[in-house]
Design an enzyme around this catalytic site. Sequence first.
Site, short mmCIF file in Angstrom:
data_model
loop_
_atom_site.label_atom_id
_atom_site.label_comp_id
_atom_site.label_asym_id
_atom_site.label_seq_id
_atom_site.Cartn_x
_atom_site.Cartn_y
_atom_site.Cartn_z
N GLU A 1 36.25 -1.73 -22.59
CA GLU A 1 34.94 -2.02 -23.16
C GLU A 1 34.91 -3.43 -23.77
OE1 GLU A 1 31.79 0.39 -25.92
OE2 GLU A 1 33.78 0.13 -26.77
N LYS B 1 25.45 -0.04 -22.19
CA LYS B 1 25.69 1.14 -23.02
C LYS B 1 24.35 1.64 -23.56
CE LYS B 1 28.93 2.67 -26.61
NZ LYS B 1 30.02 2.22 -27.51
N CYS C 1 33.21 4.04 -24.07
CA CYS C 1 33.67 4.56 -25.35
C CYS C 1 33.00 5.88 -25.71
CB CYS C 1 33.44 3.48 -26.41
SG CYS C 1 34.37 3.69 -27.95
#
Length: 342
Positions: A45, A127, A161
């Site tokens: 990430e 995200k 994540c």
Amino acid sequence: MTGPFKVAAVQAAPVFMDLDATIAKAVDLIDEAGAKGVKLIAFPETWVPGYPWWIWLDAPAMGLGNMVPYSMNSLVAGSPQDMLLAEAAKRNGIQVVMGLSEKIGGSLFMSQWHYGADGETISRRRKLKPTHVERTVFGEGDGSDMAVKDTPLGRVGALCCWEHLQPLSKYAMYAQNEQIHVAAWPSFSLYLGAAYALGPELNTAASQMYAAEGQCFVLAACATVSQAMVDFMCDTPVKQQFLQVGGGHANIFGPDGAPLLPFMDPTAEGLQIAEIDLAAIAVAKAAADPAGHYSRPDVFRLMFNDKPAPRVMSFADGSAAVAEAEEAAAAAQIAAVSHAAE
């Protein structure tokens, strides 16, 4: 793709806050993977230009001075650095899923860019919901970012994540028949032994459970924290206790949830490489397919808006949408009249 092939998950630290040096390191890792016959490589990430750990170490406002260099070293689509990654993918005949801070105008997003083995862009996703203090740095994606793409290797998707802690987000991905999943993690070395759910145990379990629930292969790429990163962000003894060197726990999981490799030393850098065969998914699906035969749509259903949500829409775009809706309504009215006449 039929038959087994190699995939890789990266465990390494970026050259923190240095876009060009981090891209050069990424290209080296892609070249290394290509030389070893890897067909898909997954990066952690926001690996470019590194995860902004300062947001967890103090009040977010105390780190605002870092935002200028962080923004300047974030990746822009179509930039020379973007082209270098595409060229590395093409040169090695390898798919690359890169985790990065994406700059669009004045905003940053936690993105994953998927390059094909021909160097062409397969997808650029963001995200959906940055976690906790991440929202002081990054903007949000939309439903179009929850996508699984057809590729010559199979159907590939990606999440960042703690998107792996979101049951509905996961279910939306499973329902798209995902076969290979890239799970991008920033490292597990913050508040070790002292904070809820930030250590390696839960986060590794999230990757493992994703593989078991989705009956897919999971490439869990996990960055490490370098001493240079600690030196940059930890200017007090307390901060040095909070953020530790290392934290890498990269691995690859099979569709039954089993790890395919032993874990590396959490301070070590390198590639976790495994050979996978998508045929193994059929056995896992036969046992349990929560988005297929093991579901109960008469009891539970997911409402999923997968449309893009642009911040600004021009009148031209709006007019086109209105015209399209009017045409659809007119067609429906004609069909209704025709049916009544019959």
